[in-house]
Design a protein around this motif. Sequence first.
Motif, PDB file in Angstrom:
ATOM      1  N   UNK A  76       5.422 -45.832 -23.879  1.00  0.00           N
ATOM      2  CA  UNK A  76       4.993 -44.447 -23.663  1.00  0.00           C
ATOM      3  C   UNK A  76       5.748 -43.489 -24.579  1.00  0.00           C
ATOM      4  N   UNK A  77       7.048 -43.741 -24.774  1.00  0.00           N
ATOM      5  CA  UNK A  77       7.886 -42.875 -25.598  1.00  0.00           C
ATOM      6  C   UNK A  77       8.591 -43.718 -26.668  1.00  0.00           C
ATOM      7  N   UNK A  78       7.937 -43.969 -27.804  1.00  0.00           N
ATOM      8  CA  UNK A  78       8.532 -44.796 -28.858  1.00  0.00           C
ATOM      9  C   UNK A  78       9.878 -44.237 -29.337  1.00  0.00           C
ATOM     10  N   UNK A 134       7.342 -39.942 -30.072  1.00  0.00           N
ATOM     11  CA  UNK A 134       5.975 -39.835 -29.564  1.00  0.00           C
ATOM     12  C   UNK A 134       5.373 -38.481 -29.938  1.00  0.00           C
ATOM     13  N   UNK A 135       4.121 -38.466 -30.433  1.00  0.00           N
ATOM     14  CA  UNK A 135       3.484 -37.185 -30.787  1.00  0.00           C
ATOM     15  C   UNK A 135       3.254 -36.278 -29.589  1.00  0.00           C
ATOM     16  N   UNK A 136       3.289 -36.853 -28.374  1.00  0.00           N
ATOM     17  CA  UNK A 136       3.079 -36.049 -27.173  1.00  0.00           C
ATOM     18  C   UNK A 136       4.387 -35.571 -26.556  1.00  0.00           C
ATOM     19  N   UNK A 141      12.530 -27.138 -27.837  1.00  0.00           N
ATOM     20  CA  UNK A 141      12.047 -26.196 -28.844  1.00  0.00           C
ATOM     21  C   UNK A 141      10.659 -26.559 -29.350  1.00  0.00           C
ATOM     22  N   UNK A 142       9.913 -27.232 -28.485  1.00  0.00           N
ATOM     23  CA  UNK A 142       8.548 -27.577 -28.853  1.00  0.00           C
ATOM     24  C   UNK A 142       8.392 -29.044 -29.203  1.00  0.00           C
ATOM     25  N   UNK A 143       7.179 -29.436 -29.680  1.00  0.00           N
ATOM     26  CA  UNK A 143       6.905 -30.831 -30.022  1.00  0.00           C
ATOM     27  C   UNK A 143       7.891 -31.378 -31.052  1.00  0.00           C
ATOM     28  N   UNK A 144       8.260 -32.657 -30.862  1.00  0.00           N
ATOM     29  CA  UNK A 144       9.118 -33.405 -31.788  1.00  0.00           C
ATOM     30  C   UNK A 144      10.577 -32.965 -31.764  1.00  0.00           C
ATOM     31  N   UNK A 145      10.943 -31.999 -30.929  1.00  0.00           N
ATOM     32  CA  UNK A 145      12.345 -31.581 -30.822  1.00  0.00           C
ATOM     33  C   UNK A 145      13.011 -32.288 -29.651  1.00  0.00           C
ATOM     34  N   UNK A 146      14.338 -32.403 -29.659  1.00  0.00           N
ATOM     35  CA  UNK A 146      15.042 -33.020 -28.519  1.00  0.00           C
ATOM     36  C   UNK A 146      14.857 -32.196 -27.245  1.00  0.00           C
ATOM     37  N   UNK A 147      14.894 -32.881 -26.108  1.00  0.00           N
ATOM     38  CA  UNK A 147      14.795 -32.215 -24.815  1.00  0.00           C
ATOM     39  C   UNK A 147      16.176 -32.192 -24.178  1.00  0.00           C
ATOM     40  N   UNK A 148      16.713 -30.990 -23.992  1.00  0.00           N
ATOM     41  CA  UNK A 148      18.013 -30.834 -23.343  1.00  0.00           C
ATOM     42  C   UNK A 148      17.787 -30.691 -21.846  1.00  0.00           C
ATOM     43  N   UNK A 171       3.683 -36.977  -4.461  1.00  0.00           N
ATOM     44  CA  UNK A 171       4.034 -38.061  -5.374  1.00  0.00           C
ATOM     45  C   UNK A 171       3.104 -38.130  -6.566  1.00  0.00           C
ATOM     46  N   UNK A 172       1.852 -37.697  -6.406  1.00  0.00           N
ATOM     47  CA  UNK A 172       0.912 -37.716  -7.527  1.00  0.00           C
ATOM     48  C   UNK A 172       1.418 -36.851  -8.677  1.00  0.00           C
ATOM     49  N   UNK A 173       2.086 -35.755  -8.359  1.00  0.00           N
ATOM     50  CA  UNK A 173       2.654 -34.911  -9.403  1.00  0.00           C
ATOM     51  C   UNK A 173       3.748 -35.639 -10.168  1.00  0.00           C
ATOM     52  N   UNK A 174       4.648 -36.266  -9.435  1.00  0.00           N
ATOM     53  CA  UNK A 174       5.763 -36.963 -10.081  1.00  0.00           C
ATOM     54  C   UNK A 174       5.301 -38.061 -11.028  1.00  0.00           C
ATOM     55  N   UNK A 175       4.177 -38.696 -10.705  1.00  0.00           N
ATOM     56  CA  UNK A 175       3.679 -39.809 -11.513  1.00  0.00           C
ATOM     57  C   UNK A 175       2.726 -39.352 -12.614  1.00  0.00           C
ATOM     58  N   UNK A 176       2.419 -38.087 -12.678  1.00  0.00           N
ATOM     59  CA  UNK A 176       1.435 -37.580 -13.631  1.00  0.00           C
ATOM     60  C   UNK A 176       2.085 -37.115 -14.930  1.00  0.00           C
ATOM     61  N   UNK A 177       1.670 -37.665 -16.084  1.00  0.00           N
ATOM     62  CA  UNK A 177       2.192 -37.177 -17.368  1.00  0.00           C
ATOM     63  C   UNK A 177       1.858 -35.711 -17.589  1.00  0.00           C
ATOM     64  N   UNK A 178       0.698 -35.281 -17.112  1.00  0.00           N
ATOM     65  CA  UNK A 178       0.304 -33.887 -17.276  1.00  0.00           C
ATOM     66  C   UNK A 178       1.253 -32.956 -16.529  1.00  0.00           C
ATOM     67  N   UNK A 179       1.694 -33.381 -15.345  1.00  0.00           N
ATOM     68  CA  UNK A 179       2.598 -32.549 -14.556  1.00  0.00           C
ATOM     69  C   UNK A 179       3.918 -32.326 -15.273  1.00  0.00           C
ATOM     70  N   UNK A 180       4.518 -33.397 -15.825  1.00  0.00           N
ATOM     71  CA  UNK A 180       5.809 -33.234 -16.478  1.00  0.00           C
ATOM     72  C   UNK A 180       5.697 -32.550 -17.835  1.00  0.00           C
TER      73      UNK A 180
END
Length: 232
Positions: A76-78, A134-136, A141-148, A171-180
């Motif tokens: 999911x996250x190369x 991952x492109x997603x 600071x936006x796509x492709x930047x580190x997440x602090x 629980x559906x929220x926690x498991x949803x990629x769209x939610x996070x």
Amino acid sequence: DDTNVDSSNVQFSGPGSRLRNIFSGRGRQEDQERKDREKAIAILNKISAVANTREAFVTEPILRQILLGENLLEIVYPDISIDTDDELCPRCNSYLTDEEVVAGWSPGDSQDYTTKCPTCKFKFVPHFCVQSTSPTFVGSRGPASPLLCQRLSPWVLQKEIRSVMRNRKGIDDLLSPEWREQESKNAVLWWNLILSFMRYRFPFSFLLQGSFETNLIAPTPDDESSQVGTID
């Protein structure tokens, strides 16, 4: 009987550490499978962490589930990396290791978001960094930047999860990629779950269920526990 794996002297993460795809394909000969299993255990011992200085053990079926989760996380996250060892005390500028951050938490206090510096005793909110190609993947600071991410103690994390579970979708929220991906605070909570499960050696593949159509909670085919039976 299941073989116990000693991980008492391993560390979860350091600068540049990465999760790697270490599962071998099915259908290999027995000797090759044994070598792959030994290799998997060796790699796991380099990237996993224990909850404290006491000895920790996992059985082979649990180990396979842990490795499955790490393998799926890499899909999911190369090139995923989770850095927990570069925490800097804002008062004395001392670097805190992952173990020192954990040791500085207030046990049982779900209202305390801070850790304590072992050098100057100053209390501050710790963080960790997540990166992926991952492109997603969306960072601070936006796509492709580190997440602090704000580092949450188990007690604070439990409180935050309960808050999410009280919502309509739970629980559906926690498991949803769209939610996070909706808000950074959702991503921070989810990555804290991943980090905590890895640190305390719990299988976490179910947290990736939203990214796969196949049921990830079912036991792997090689597990003896996958056979239906009764408890003696």
